[in-house]
Scaffold this active site. Structure first.
Site, PDB file in Angstrom:
ATOM      1  N   TYR A   3       0.861  -1.181   0.000  1.00  0.00           N
ATOM      2  CA  TYR A   3       0.000   0.000   0.000  1.00  0.00           C
ATOM      3  C   TYR A   3       0.897   1.230   0.000  1.00  0.00           C
ATOM      4  O   TYR A   3       1.447   1.611   1.025  1.00  0.00           O
ATOM      5  CB  TYR A   3      -0.909  -0.047   1.217  1.00  0.00           C
ATOM      6  CG  TYR A   3      -1.974   1.029   1.305  1.00  0.00           C
ATOM      7  CD1 TYR A   3      -2.198   1.950   0.291  1.00  0.00           C
ATOM      8  CD2 TYR A   3      -2.792   1.097   2.428  1.00  0.00           C
ATOM      9  CE1 TYR A   3      -3.184   2.914   0.388  1.00  0.00           C
ATOM     10  CE2 TYR A   3      -3.785   2.049   2.541  1.00  0.00           C
ATOM     11  CZ  TYR A   3      -3.973   2.953   1.523  1.00  0.00           C
ATOM     12  OH  TYR A   3      -4.960   3.915   1.635  1.00  0.00           O
ATOM     13  N   LYS A  51      -0.821  -1.021  -4.481  1.00  0.00           N
ATOM     14  CA  LYS A  51      -1.858  -0.008  -4.659  1.00  0.00           C
ATOM     15  C   LYS A  51      -1.181   1.347  -4.550  1.00  0.00           C
ATOM     16  O   LYS A  51      -0.603   1.690  -3.516  1.00  0.00           O
ATOM     17  CB  LYS A  51      -2.941  -0.129  -3.582  1.00  0.00           C
ATOM     18  CG  LYS A  51      -3.993   0.981  -3.655  1.00  0.00           C
ATOM     19  CD  LYS A  51      -4.852   1.043  -2.407  1.00  0.00           C
ATOM     20  CE  LYS A  51      -5.781   2.256  -2.461  1.00  0.00           C
ATOM     21  NZ  LYS A  51      -6.541   2.428  -1.211  1.00  0.00           N
TER      22      LYS A  51
END
Length: 299
Positions: free
Chosen positions: A137, A165
């Site tokens: 992330y 992400k």
């Protein structure tokens, strides 16, 4: 690298009861039916949209279980398991894996920025402890950590990180990973207003908070742009979606998503303090944007 993600994965909220003190299990089921029922391709609970930093570890495990049961295998579920310590991250990741998560999403510890050797050690320890794919992330605003495209690939080669992400907003770095390292690590756009550019550039998937509020529009947009390749129609759809994304990024994100869910008739309770709901004036603006996008709001 394992089979890549495909489509739109909705960054989902953690529904609370009216006083914000406990998780609302019925609210989780409502969210899943609203999102998955509209054709969205996966869900990501317990990220920033899910207010994970306000939850106890016991609540995080509860929310993971609730979403996995509600989805019931229909679409992938990527559970956020990032924490301030490696031990906590392993514990949360092991729970998610045992509960049946497709993968986990791990944000780097976010109080003090880690050095590169610490990043490798952290993700390496989780990889050694739990047999599950990891989505890195990338959230530099919160972590103070901005890893280069090359180092993301290096991390993937040495750990169980298979995707990332990108919520950093660096379209050039995203494109660099997409064009030079996609055989090692899959990039998923996670910055709402860059969704068009990321998918048009060739990304096969994205994690998108707006998909929790307007799931049908987001699923249709992906089908138009990524599957059918109709860029002219996709641009028309994007003119409706972009103002909503722009609005979400201009306000406290989880609070804005929860306001949107109230407006479309799928309430999820308040944000947990110290976060506050959007003001009535901002909610009115949001309602106007939704109507202009063709969303029929309940009265």
């Amino acid at each position: 690298m394992t089979t890549p993600f495909s489509g739109i994965l909705a960054a989902v909220v953690t529904p609370f009861r009216a006083d914000g003190s406990t998780v609302d299990a019925g609210g989780v089921r409502r969210q899943v039916e609203h999102i998955v029922g509209a054709g969205v391709h996966g869900v990501v609970p317990l990220g920033s949209t899910g207010e994970f930093t306000t939850l106890s570890n016991a609540e995080r495990k509860e929310v993971a279980d609730l979403y996995l049961r509600a989805v019931d295998g229909r679409v992938p579920v990527v559970v956020g398991t990032g924490a301030l310590t490696t031990g906590e991250t392993i514990d949360l990741t092991r729970h998610a894996a045992d509960a049946g998560a497709t993968a986990v999403m791990i944000v780097p510890p976010y109080y003090g920025a880690l050095g590169w050797e610490e990043v490798v050690a952290h993700y390496g320890a989780v990889s050694d402890a739990v047999d599950i794919d990891i989505m890195f992330y990338n959230l530099p605003d919160a972590t103070g950590l901005d890893i280069s495209a090359g180092r993301l690939a290096e991390l993937a080669r040495s750990t169980r990180v298979t995707s990332f992400k990108d919520t950093g907003g660096d379209a050039v770095k995203f494109a660099t990973v997409l064009h030079h390292y996609a055989d090692v690590i899959q990039p998923l756009n996670g910055y709402d207003t860059l969704t068009f550019s990321g998918i048009a550039a060739g990304a096969r998937a994205g994690v998108w908070g707006a998909a929790s509020v307007i799931p049908q529009l987001c699923a249709d947009f992906y089908e138009t742009l990524a599957v059918r390749g109709d860029i002219a129609e996709a641009r028309e759809q994007w003119t409706k979606i972009f103002p909503i994304c722009e609005f979400l990024e201009a306000h406290p994100y989880a609070s804005a998503i929860k306001t949107g869910l109230d407006l479309v008739g799928v309430p999820s309770g308040p944000p947990r303090l110290p976060a506050l709901p959007l003001t009535p004036e901002h909610a009115t603006t949001f309602a106007r944007l939704l109507r202009e996008a063709g969303i029929d709001l309940p009265r």
